[in-house]
Design a protein around this motif. Structure first.
Motif, PDB file in Angstrom:
ATOM      1  N   GLU A  48       0.811  -1.225   0.000  1.00 10.73           N
ATOM      2  CA  GLU A  48       0.000   0.000   0.000  1.00 10.73           C
ATOM      3  C   GLU A  48       0.844   1.275   0.000  1.00 10.73           C
ATOM      4  O   GLU A  48       0.312   2.365   0.079  1.00 10.73           O
ATOM      5  N   ASN A  49       2.181   1.106  -0.123  1.00 13.56           N
ATOM      6  CA  ASN A  49       3.016   2.310  -0.156  1.00 13.56           C
ATOM      7  C   ASN A  49       3.777   2.437  -1.464  1.00 13.56           C
ATOM      8  O   ASN A  49       4.772   3.150  -1.534  1.00 13.56           O
ATOM      9  N   TYR A  50       3.307   1.737  -2.503  1.00 10.70           N
ATOM     10  CA  TYR A  50       3.941   1.910  -3.805  1.00 10.70           C
ATOM     11  C   TYR A  50       3.206   3.032  -4.537  1.00 10.70           C
ATOM     12  O   TYR A  50       1.999   2.928  -4.788  1.00 10.70           O
ATOM     13  N   GLY A 151       9.541 -11.517  15.489  1.00  7.61           N
ATOM     14  CA  GLY A 151      10.109 -10.329  14.849  1.00  7.61           C
ATOM     15  C   GLY A 151       9.329  -9.084  15.220  1.00  7.61           C
ATOM     16  O   GLY A 151       8.180  -9.178  15.669  1.00  7.61           O
ATOM     17  N   GLY A 152       9.975  -7.940  15.046  1.00 12.84           N
ATOM     18  CA  GLY A 152       9.320  -6.687  15.406  1.00 12.84           C
ATOM     19  C   GLY A 152       9.408  -5.638  14.308  1.00 12.84           C
ATOM     20  O   GLY A 152       9.176  -4.454  14.539  1.00 12.84           O
ATOM     21  N   GLY A 153       9.734  -6.087  13.091  1.00 10.54           N
ATOM     22  CA  GLY A 153       9.866  -5.147  11.973  1.00 10.54           C
ATOM     23  C   GLY A 153       8.583  -5.028  11.150  1.00 10.54           C
ATOM     24  O   GLY A 153       7.541  -5.575  11.523  1.00 10.54           O
ATOM     25  N   ASP A 154       8.695  -4.331  10.023  1.00 10.70           N
ATOM     26  CA  ASP A 154       7.532  -4.131   9.142  1.00 10.70           C
ATOM     27  C   ASP A 154       6.958  -5.461   8.666  1.00 10.70           C
ATOM     28  O   ASP A 154       5.735  -5.643   8.629  1.00 10.70           O
ATOM     29  N   SER A 155       7.847  -6.384   8.294  1.00 11.43           N
ATOM     30  CA  SER A 155       7.357  -7.676   7.780  1.00 11.43           C
ATOM     31  C   SER A 155       6.565  -8.409   8.852  1.00 11.43           C
ATOM     32  O   SER A 155       5.475  -8.934   8.576  1.00 11.43           O
ATOM     33  N   ALA A 156       7.092  -8.448  10.065  1.00 13.99           N
ATOM     34  CA  ALA A 156       6.410  -9.169  11.148  1.00 13.99           C
ATOM     35  C   ALA A 156       5.024  -8.567  11.394  1.00 13.99           C
ATOM     36  O   ALA A 156       4.043  -9.305  11.585  1.00 13.99           O
ATOM     37  N   HIS A 174       8.764 -10.838  20.385  1.00 17.04           N
ATOM     38  CA  HIS A 174       9.812  -9.898  19.991  1.00 17.04           C
ATOM     39  C   HIS A 174      10.885  -9.835  21.072  1.00 17.04           C
ATOM     40  O   HIS A 174      10.580  -9.852  22.259  1.00 17.04           O
ATOM     41  N   ARG A 175      12.133  -9.716  20.632  1.00 19.80           N
ATOM     42  CA  ARG A 175      13.261  -9.792  21.584  1.00 19.80           C
ATOM     43  C   ARG A 175      13.443  -8.534  22.420  1.00 19.80           C
ATOM     44  O   ARG A 175      14.218  -8.539  23.365  1.00 19.80           O
ATOM     45  N   ARG A 176      12.765  -7.429  22.033  1.00 16.39           N
ATOM     46  CA  ARG A 176      12.845  -6.182  22.827  1.00 16.39           C
ATOM     47  C   ARG A 176      11.428  -5.833  23.297  1.00 16.39           C
ATOM     48  O   ARG A 176      10.487  -6.570  23.059  1.00 16.39           O
ATOM     49  N   ASN A 177      11.293  -4.635  23.924  1.00 16.59           N
ATOM     50  CA  ASN A 177       9.936  -4.243  24.321  1.00 16.59           C
ATOM     51  C   ASN A 177       9.434  -3.070  23.475  1.00 16.59           C
ATOM     52  O   ASN A 177       8.539  -2.348  23.855  1.00 16.59           O
ATOM     53  N   LEU A 179       8.829  -2.039  19.141  1.00 13.86           N
ATOM     54  CA  LEU A 179       8.876  -2.547  17.773  1.00 13.86           C
ATOM     55  C   LEU A 179       9.756  -1.660  16.895  1.00 13.86           C
ATOM     56  O   LEU A 179       9.897  -0.466  17.153  1.00 13.86           O
ATOM     57  N   ARG A 180      10.304  -2.270  15.854  1.00 15.68           N
ATOM     58  CA  ARG A 180      11.066  -1.535  14.860  1.00 15.68           C
ATOM     59  C   ARG A 180      10.148  -1.054  13.727  1.00 15.68           C
ATOM     60  O   ARG A 180      10.477  -0.126  12.989  1.00 15.68           O
ATOM     61  N   ALA A 181       8.986  -1.684  13.600  1.00 17.10           N
ATOM     62  CA  ALA A 181       8.073  -1.409  12.481  1.00 17.10           C
ATOM     63  C   ALA A 181       7.609   0.045  12.464  1.00 17.10           C
ATOM     64  O   ALA A 181       7.591   0.721  13.497  1.00 17.10           O
ATOM     65  N   ARG A 283      15.302  -0.604   2.220  1.00 13.04           N
ATOM     66  CA  ARG A 283      14.905  -1.663   1.288  1.00 13.04           C
ATOM     67  C   ARG A 283      13.389  -1.670   1.132  1.00 13.04           C
ATOM     68  O   ARG A 283      12.679  -2.180   1.992  1.00 13.04           O
ATOM     69  N   GLN A 284      12.945  -1.110   0.051  1.00 11.64           N
ATOM     70  CA  GLN A 284      11.526  -0.969  -0.240  1.00 11.64           C
ATOM     71  C   GLN A 284      11.295  -1.311  -1.706  1.00 11.64           C
ATOM     72  O   GLN A 284      12.230  -1.266  -2.508  1.00 11.64           O
ATOM     73  N   LEU A 285      10.034  -1.575  -2.042  1.00 11.90           N
ATOM     74  CA  LEU A 285       9.691  -1.812  -3.440  1.00 11.90           C
ATOM     75  C   LEU A 285      10.079  -0.593  -4.293  1.00 11.90           C
ATOM     76  O   LEU A 285      10.701  -0.720  -5.356  1.00 11.90           O
TER      77      LEU A 285
HETATM   78  P1  NAP Z   1      13.919  -5.799   9.787  1.00 10.48           P
HETATM   79  O1  NAP Z   1      13.393  -4.435   9.599  1.00 10.48           O
HETATM   80  O2  NAP Z   1      15.394  -6.035   9.747  1.00 10.48           O
HETATM   81  O3  NAP Z   1      13.343  -6.344  11.190  1.00 10.48           O
HETATM   82  C1  NAP Z   1      13.771  -7.573  11.691  1.00 10.48           C
HETATM   83  C2  NAP Z   1      13.142  -7.772  13.083  1.00 10.48           C
HETATM   84  O4  NAP Z   1      13.531  -9.037  13.579  1.00 10.48           O
HETATM   85  C3  NAP Z   1      13.610  -6.732  14.104  1.00 10.48           C
HETATM   86  O5  NAP Z   1      12.534  -6.373  14.919  1.00 10.48           O
HETATM   87  C4  NAP Z   1      14.689  -7.474  14.876  1.00 10.48           C
HETATM   88  O6  NAP Z   1      14.759  -7.103  16.221  1.00 10.48           O
HETATM   89  C5  NAP Z   1      14.210  -8.901  14.812  1.00 10.48           C
HETATM   90  N1  NAP Z   1      15.336  -9.862  14.813  1.00 10.48           N
HETATM   91  C6  NAP Z   1      16.456  -9.843  14.058  1.00 10.48           C
HETATM   92  N2  NAP Z   1      17.229 -10.917  14.306  1.00 10.48           N
HETATM   93  C7  NAP Z   1      16.587 -11.618  15.273  1.00 10.48           C
HETATM   94  C8  NAP Z   1      16.858 -12.832  15.949  1.00 10.48           C
HETATM   95  N3  NAP Z   1      17.964 -13.535  15.680  1.00 10.48           N
HETATM   96  N4  NAP Z   1      15.969 -13.256  16.874  1.00 10.48           N
HETATM   97  C9  NAP Z   1      14.856 -12.562  17.134  1.00 10.48           C
HETATM   98  N5  NAP Z   1      14.515 -11.409  16.524  1.00 10.48           N
HETATM   99  C10 NAP Z   1      15.375 -10.940  15.600  1.00 10.48           C
HETATM  100  O7  NAP Z   1      13.320  -6.850   8.725  1.00 10.48           O
HETATM  101  P2  NAP Z   1      11.906  -6.845   7.929  1.00 10.48           P
HETATM  102  O8  NAP Z   1      10.775  -6.575   8.838  1.00 10.48           O
HETATM  103  O9  NAP Z   1      11.909  -8.108   7.144  1.00 10.48           O
HETATM  104  O10 NAP Z   1      12.054  -5.635   6.919  1.00 10.48           O
HETATM  105  C11 NAP Z   1      13.136  -5.608   5.966  1.00 10.48           C
HETATM  106  C12 NAP Z   1      13.051  -4.331   5.125  1.00 10.48           C
HETATM  107  O11 NAP Z   1      11.898  -4.393   4.306  1.00 10.48           O
HETATM  108  C13 NAP Z   1      12.930  -3.083   5.995  1.00 10.48           C
HETATM  109  O12 NAP Z   1      13.653  -2.046   5.390  1.00 10.48           O
HETATM  110  C14 NAP Z   1      11.451  -2.797   5.973  1.00 10.48           C
HETATM  111  O13 NAP Z   1      11.156  -1.431   6.166  1.00 10.48           O
HETATM  112  C15 NAP Z   1      11.071  -3.281   4.590  1.00 10.48           C
HETATM  113  N6  NAP Z   1       9.630  -3.684   4.566  1.00 10.48           N
HETATM  114  C16 NAP Z   1       8.708  -2.709   4.415  1.00 10.48           C
HETATM  115  C17 NAP Z   1       7.361  -3.016   4.427  1.00 10.48           C
HETATM  116  C18 NAP Z   1       6.366  -1.916   4.282  1.00 10.48           C
HETATM  117  O14 NAP Z   1       6.731  -0.812   3.970  1.00 10.48           O
HETATM  118  N7  NAP Z   1       5.096  -2.154   4.550  1.00 10.48           N
HETATM  119  C19 NAP Z   1       6.951  -4.329   4.618  1.00 10.48           C
HETATM  120  C20 NAP Z   1       7.908  -5.306   4.796  1.00 10.48           C
HETATM  121  C21 NAP Z   1       9.256  -4.967   4.788  1.00 10.48           C
HETATM  122  P3  NAP Z   1      15.327  -5.660  16.684  1.00 10.48           P
HETATM  123  O15 NAP Z   1      14.251  -4.685  16.352  1.00 10.48           O
HETATM  124  O16 NAP Z   1      15.577  -5.860  18.126  1.00 10.48           O
HETATM  125  O17 NAP Z   1      16.586  -5.453  15.886  1.00 10.48           O
END
Ligand code: NAP
Length: 310
Positions: A48-50, A151-156, A174-177, A179-181, A283-285
Motif C-alpha cells: 500500500e506504499n507503492y 520479529g518486530g519489523g515491518d514484515s512481522a 519480539h526480543r525487545r519491548n 517494535l522496529r516497524a 529496502r523498499q519496493l
Molecule cells: P527488519 O526491519 O530487519 O526487522 C527484523 C526484526 O527481527 C527486528 O525487529 C529485529 O529485532 C528482529 N530480529 C532480528 N534478528 C533476530 C533474531 N535472531 N531473533 C529474534 N529477533 C530478531 O526486517 P523486515 O521486517 O523483514 O524488513 C526488511 C526491510 O523491508 C525493511 O527495510 C522494511 O522497512 C522493509 N519492509 C517494508 C514493508 C512496508 O513498507 N510495509 C513491509 C515489509 C518490509 P530488533 O528490532 O531488536 O533489531
C-alpha cells in the motif's frame, strides 16, 4: 554457450525494472530467475506504499504486471534456474546455472535477500510442518488455529495482521519491548484484538511430534523459561543477501551485501547490482524499482562504451 548483451540475474522488482528499461532501449536482454518472476512482492499480501496505487495492489498482481511489461519490450525471461556462479571472462561474464552457462557482455545482479533463520532446535526439522517464512503461502492452513510470529519489523507486523484473517490468535514474539516497524503498522497491530505481544522474549526451541505443537520461550530480561502452545510459527526476523554467486568476484560489505556506487556500479566494471542485494539504507519496493532503472541505464552506457572500443 548462449551469448546475450545484458543478463539480469533475478526477476524481482529491481531485475524486472532493469529489463523493462534495457529491452525498451533495444538491448538484447535475458532475465534468469531462480523460481518464478516477482521476487519478494509475490510473497507479500498487499502493498500500500507503492506510489500511484492509492487503493494498494496485491504482490502477485504487481509481479505479473512487471513481467508482462518486460516481455512486451522483448526481454526474455527464463525461470526455475538458480544461478550458481558468475565469473569474469575476456568477452564478458559467464553465468553458470546447474544445467547450462550463458555469456553476458554486462550483468545486473538483482537477486534480493532470503529470510534469516532463527537457528534454534526444531526450526529445520519442522520447516513445512508448522515453521514457515511466508504467511501468504501458508497462512490459509491455519484457519481457527493459534500461531506465533517472531520479529518486530515491518514484515512481522504486516504478516501478523494478514494472519488474523485465518488464525484465531496471533502471538507476536519480539526480543525487545519496542517494535522496529513503522508507526502506522504498529498501531494497526496494537488495535487488532486477535494479536497479543510477548515482549523481551526469544524462541529457544520449537517442539512437537510430527508437527509444531509447542515453543519454548526465554525472557531475556528475567531469564524465565515458558512454554507456548501453537500450531504454527512464522519467522520474520530480517533477511540475508543472496550474493553467494559473486562472493569471489565483487566487493561485499561485512554482512554480504554487494557494494555499489549510486550508479549501481560494483567493484567490477560491467557488473552492476540493484535492489535489496546491494548495500542500501532503505529496502523498499519503490527503492528497488529506482535501483533497477539506474542499473539498466548504467549497463546501457557501459555497453555503448564497449561498442566504441571495438
Ligand atoms: P527488519 O526491519 O530487519 O526487522 C527484523 C526484526 O527481527 C527486528 O525487529 C529485529 O529485532 C528482529 N530480529 C532480528 N534478528 C533476530 C533474531 N535472531 N531473533 C529474534 N529477533 C530478531 O526486517 P523486515 O521486517 O523483514 O524488513 C526488511 C526491510 O523491508 C525493511 O527495510 C522494511 O522497512 C522493509 N519492509 C517494508 C514493508 C512496508 O513498507 N510495509 C513491509 C515489509 C518490509 P530488533 O528490532 O531488536 O533489531
Amino acid at each position: 554457450m548462449t551469448e546475450v548483451e545484458l543478463i539480469i540475474v533475478g526477476g524481482g522488482p529491481a531485475g524486472l525494472t532493469s529489463a523493462i528499461y534495457s529491452a525498451r532501449a533495444l538491448i538484447d536482454t535475458l532475465v534468469i530467475e531462480k523460481m518464478l518472476p516477482g521476487g519478494q512482492p509475490v510473497l507479500t499480501t498487499f502493498i500500500e506504499n507503492y506510489p500511484g496505487f492509492p487503493e494498494g495492489i496485491s504482490g502477485p498482481e504487481l509481479a505479473e504486471r512487471l513481467e508482462s511489461q518486460a516481455g512486451k519490450f522483448g526481454a526474455k525471461i527464463i525461470t526455475s534456474r538458480p544461478v550458481l556462479n558468475i565469473s569474469r571472462k575476456e568477452e564478458g561474464f559467464e553465468i553458470k546455472t546447474e544445467m547450462e552457462s550463458f555469456l553476458g557482455k554486462a550483468v545486473i545482479v538483482a537477486t534480493g535477500t532470503s529470510p534469516r533463520k532463527l537457528n534454534v532446535p526444531g526450526e529445520e526439522e519442522f520447516t513445512g510442518r508448522g515453521v514457515s517464512y511466508c504467511a501468504v503461502c501458508d497462512g490459509a492452513f491455519y484457519r481457527d488455529r493459534v500461531v506465533a510470529v517472531v520479529g518486530g519489523g515491518d514484515s512481522a507486523m504486516d504478516e501478523s495482521i494478514y494472519l488474523t484473517r485465518f488464525a484465531s490468535k496471533v502471538f507476536v514474539i519480539h526480543r525487545r519491548n519496542q517494535l522496529r516497524a513503522e508507526k502506522i503498522l504498529q498501531e494497526r497491530a496494537f488495535s487488532n484484538p486477535k494479536i497479543s505481544f510477548i515482549w523481551d522474549t526469544v524462541v529457544q526451541s520449537i517442539e512437537g511430534d510430527r508437527k509444531v505443537e509447542l515453543l519454548k520461550l526465554k525472557n531475556v530480561k528475567t531469564g524465565e523459561i515458558s512454554e507456548l502452545k501453537v500450531d504454527g510459527i512464522f519467522v520474520y526476523i530480517g533477511s540475508t543477501p543472496n550474493s553467494s554467486m559473486v562472493k569471489d568476484l565483487v566487493e561485499l560489505d561485512e554482512n554480504g551485501f554487494i557494494i555499489t556506487d549510486n550508479c549501481m556500479k560494483t567493484s567490477v566494471p560491467g557488473l552492476f547490482a540493484a535492489g535489496d542485494v546491494r548495500n542500501t539504507s532503505f529496502r523498499q519496493l519503490a527503492t528497488a524499482i529506482g535501483d533497477g532503472a539506474i542499473a539498466a541505464n548504467s549497463a546501457e552506457r557501459y555497453l555503448g562504451e564497449l561498442s566504441w572500443k571495438v
